[in-house]
Design an enzyme around this catalytic site. Structure first.
Site, PDB file in Angstrom:
ATOM      1  N   CYS A   1       0.697  -1.149   0.156  1.00 18.51           N
ATOM      2  CA  CYS A   1       0.149   0.212  -0.015  1.00 18.51           C
ATOM      3  C   CYS A   1       1.110   1.061  -0.136  1.00 18.51           C
ATOM      4  O   CYS A   1       1.963   1.336   0.005  1.00 18.51           O
ATOM      5  CB  CYS A   1      -0.820  -0.446   0.710  1.00 18.51           C
ATOM      6  SG  CYS A   1      -2.262  -1.071   0.796  1.00 18.51           S
TER       7      CYS A   1
ATOM      8  N   CYS B   1      -4.001   1.054  -3.826  1.00 22.81           N
ATOM      9  CA  CYS B   1      -4.406   0.596  -1.942  1.00 22.81           C
ATOM     10  C   CYS B   1      -3.175   1.938  -1.290  1.00 22.81           C
ATOM     11  O   CYS B   1      -2.583   2.051  -1.326  1.00 22.81           O
ATOM     12  CB  CYS B   1      -3.942  -0.385  -0.928  1.00 22.81           C
ATOM     13  SG  CYS B   1      -2.156  -2.026  -0.603  1.00 22.81           S
TER      14      CYS B   1
END
Ligand code: C8R
Length: 268
Positions: A87, A169
């Site tokens: 992420c 993400c």
């Protein structure tokens, strides 16, 4: 009598399409890039089977009508090249190909699609086949505008860009070109595919960097209505948006090439 002689002399194949043909040595390049990426650049992926990946790539388009390519054709290839990136590391771009890649080249912890296995393998290549033959067409391939949209390369980039966005993400970044009229373009892969496939639950924010060419025009900046269009699309999707003009770390990369420009010598 030798039957084969009847086929000779053959007329050279004519260029049936308006786009560039398959890149010479396509399958060797695919295989070589796959091994370079998995064995040298990212050895954490050394278990990937490049032989299978190469075959799946060819099978996605060989012996098929190059104007009838589909997402489905690339499913096995996508499965074999699946890869997770952490992420907060995804970098999108639109009309800023070089600059975005220079940025991730220096920031090895960040990933554009071309810094993932699938993008690395296919970057800059052209390919297509033909329904009536099991060979690649090195003469010509369908051009997106002049021939057909559903050609093997366009469908490929749409398909892999969609997956890249779906997998993103955290805070994701996009490098935009503020020196052209379509700084944000709803018809680009970024505007048409990627922003619509970010997962609101996974992606907390999109951080845009609007970069201006050194000595170039300032067609758009973060305060332009065109950037508001992007902000609006994201707000409808519950993804927050922040924007900054001429982000310093990327500006420094531009300054490496233009060290004497006045905007590169100021300390502010
Ligand atoms: N992406 C899309 N297209 C890509 C690509 C890629 O990673 N890599 C290459 N080589 N290409 P553009 P855009 C080729 O108009 O449409 C992803 C394709 O032939 O400047 O907004 C990437 O994740 C394609 O037609 O940008 C990025 O975030 C052109 O380059 C966007 O989509 C697209 O060039 C960029 O796509």
């Amino acid at each position: 009598v030798v039957v084969g002689v009847l086929k000779w002399p053959r007329t050279p194949p004519h260029r049936e399409w308006n786009g560039t043909g398959t890149t010479p040595h396509f399958s060797e390049i695919v295989l070589g890039r796959c091994y370079t990426y998995t064995q040298v650049l990212r050895p954490e992926l050394r278990h990937k089977d490049c032989g299978q990946i190469g075959k799946a790539f060819m099978n996605a388009f060989l012996s098929k009508d190059p104007c009838n390519s589909s997402e489905q054709d690339y499913q096995l290839l996508l499965k074999l090249t699946n890869q997770t990136t952490p992420c907060h590391t995804n970098v999108f771009w639109s009309k800023s190909n070089q600059l975005a890649h220079q940025y991730t080249r220096v920031r090895q912890d960040m990933f554009t699609l071309e810094d993932t296995l699938m993008g690395y393998i296919a970057d800059g290549l052209d390919w297509c086949g033909d329904a009536g033959s099991s060979e690649m067409n090195y003469q010509s391939c369908p051009h997106r505008r002049k021939d057909c949209i559903n050609n093997p390369t366009s469908v490929f980039w749409d398909t892999v860009s969609k997956r890249f966005a779906e997998n993103a993400c955290g805070v994701v970044q996009v490098v935009l070109n503020g020196s052209i009229s379509n700084t944000f373009d709803e018809n680009s892969t970024f505007g048409r595919v990627e922003i619509h496939n970010l997962h609101p639950g996974k992606v907390s924010r999109l951080q845009a960097w609007v970069m201006h060419d050194i000595g170039g025009v300032h067609s758009h900046s973060c305060s332009s209505p065109i950037i508001n269009d992007l902000k609006f699309i994201l707000s409808k999707r519950n993804i927050s948006f922040t924007c900054q003009d001429d982000y310093r770390p990327i500006k420094f990369l531009q300054c490496v090439k233009n060290p004497d420009h006045s905007s590169c010598s100021s300390i502010i």
